[in-house]
Design an enzyme around this catalytic site. Structure first.
Site, mmCIF file in Angstrom:
data_model
loop_
_atom_site.group_PDB
_atom_site.id
_atom_site.type_symbol
_atom_site.label_atom_id
_atom_site.label_comp_id
_atom_site.label_asym_id
_atom_site.label_seq_id
_atom_site.Cartn_x
_atom_site.Cartn_y
_atom_site.Cartn_z
ATOM 1 N N HIS A 244 -44.544 67.918 119.802
ATOM 2 C CA HIS A 244 -45.088 66.570 119.885
ATOM 3 C C HIS A 244 -45.964 66.351 118.662
ATOM 4 C CE1 HIS A 244 -46.537 62.843 121.441
ATOM 5 N NE2 HIS A 244 -47.784 63.241 121.380
ATOM 6 N N HIS A 256 -51.035 58.555 118.964
ATOM 7 C CA HIS A 256 -49.686 59.107 119.087
ATOM 8 C C HIS A 256 -48.820 58.207 119.963
ATOM 9 C CE1 HIS A 256 -50.673 61.223 123.135
ATOM 10 N NE2 HIS A 256 -51.686 60.444 122.821
ATOM 11 N N CYS A 338 -42.078 60.263 118.385
ATOM 12 C CA CYS A 338 -43.471 60.458 117.987
ATOM 13 C C CYS A 338 -43.601 60.945 116.548
ATOM 14 C CB CYS A 338 -44.154 61.436 118.938
ATOM 15 S SG CYS A 338 -43.339 63.052 119.026
#
Length: 393
Positions: A244, A256, A338
């Site tokens: 991530h 994010h 992301c």
């Protein structure tokens, strides 16, 4: 998994010293001043076998005498090497089955404590802390504590979590195997770079918790990363199967692209809904969160590696771009995840290295599978034609 049934000679290039004399491995046989120590020596007499065993035993006695708690021990099995951590008083901790290094029953392979001599089994043993050149080892008492804390833990994977992975983790906090890496590199030379990409993907499947990474060690690592952060830095949170990404904006905060709390995953924690774990992707949203909340129990790394390819924008502009997207809803695994988001913020480039690596690895893997299939088909056709010719005669 496979069962170790008989000793197999090796082909390493290393040379050992025994009282100033050479114990070298040359062309698949171990030699002691020109005398063969191979387990498969042809026409070896009973007396020669006893003499060879005595020399190996003497060598191992010297190894045991100089071994210190926390040392990594390498047991030369011939085709491969087994690894263990020495904990003192002639005892070692290692990952093995009840009947030996390997076992067809994966549930039987676990972290065990055994005597040095039981594990040696008549093979040459050496202290091997060669990885000290790459990584700083933990203090000896901590290495032993780490090994002891894993006693009884069941789990084995030849490629991702074998005895060398375990001992490297105990000594350095790095789950790594030179033996496996060499095989993967050889495969890459033979079949192309895609093999290494596929291997790297599978290594990513191993979460730190799988190899026993304690939460306090993760916290210690993440604190070191946090103290080195600057506004505008990109952060990579290792989730195991994937990473991530977030952007650091200062004051312990990150921005994010994340899934919402209630997007159809029930009781799953928010940190596990990031990127590919989300179900209702249309609910992924750009949000502002605390660095430590996003990290959870996972390892975090500062990753501005693309600075070598693209010039980053000024920190203030990076943060401004990220803030301008707060609350924006939208997600696409391939085109807008992301990683795409944070790299757009820092470089004005929407790119995702992990998506491209997956795509390349799968493409190469598919190509190799296709070639193998064609070869198998041609082989089948050839056999059929041969049978037809024989039947004609």
């Amino acid at each position: 998994m496979f069962t170790r049934k008989k000793k197999t000679v090796s082909n390493p290039t290393e040379t050992r010293k025994h009282k100033g004399e050479t114990l070298s491995d040359i062309k698949g046989t171990k030699t002691h001043n020109g005398e063969t120590l191979s387990h498969k020596r042809v026409k070896e007499t009973a007396e020669e076998k006893l003499a060879r065993a005595a020399r190996i035993k003497e060598h191992n006695e010297e190894t045991l005498a100089k071994a210190k708690p926390g040392d990594m021990l390498k047991f030369d099995r011939g085709l491969y090497c087994h690894w263990a951590i020495y904990i003192g008083e002639g005892r070692v901790i290692h990952l093995a089955g009840s009947e030996g290094d390997m076992n067809d029953n994966a549930s039987d392979v676990k972290v065990r404590e055994d005597s040095f001599w039981k594990v040696a089994e008549g093979d040459l043993v050496d202290v091997s802390n060669d990885k000290d050149d790459r990584w700083d080892p933990y203090p000896p008492d901590e290495i032993v504590e780490r090994a002891t804390s894993r006693l009884g833990r069941v789990g084995y994977n030849l490629v991702l979590y074998n005895c060398e992975h375990f001992t490297s983790w105990c000594r350095y906090g790095k789950s790594q195997s030179d033996q496996v890496d060499r095989v993967a590199a050889a495969g890459s030379e033979l079949f192309g770079g895609g093999v290494m990409q596929i291997y790297d993907i599978f290594k990513g499947l191993v979460n730190p918790s799988y190899v026993g990474m304690a939460s306090k060690e993760v916290r210690r690592h993440n604190e070191a990363v946090y103290t080195d952060l600057n506004v505008g830095d990109l952060l990579e949170f290792k989730r195991g199967m994937y990473s991530h990404w977030a952007l650091f904006i200062g004051d312990s905060e990150v921005i994010h692209l994340s899934g919402e709390d209630d997007d159809g995953l029930g009781e799953v924690e928010k940190k596990h809904i990031f990127t590919i774990s989300g179900v209702s992707f249309d609910k992924a949203i750009v949000c502002r969160d605390n660095f430590w909340d996003v990290a959870g129990d996972d390892m975090v790394y500062k990753n501005n590696s693309n600075d070598s390819k693209w010039t980053p924008l000024p920190p203030s502009q990076i943060v401004e771009r990220a803030l301008s997207k707060l609350g924006r809803v939208g997600y696409n695994l391939i085109f807008s995840n992301c990683e795409h988001f944070v790299k757009w913020c820092r470089y004005n480039m929407e790119r995702s290295d992990q998506v491209e690596s997956y795509a390349t690895g799968l493409a190469v893997g598919g190509a190799i599978a296709a070639v193998v299939g064609v070869v198998a088909w041609l082989g089948g056709e050839s056999k059929d034609r041969t049978k037809e010719k024989k039947s004609e005669h």
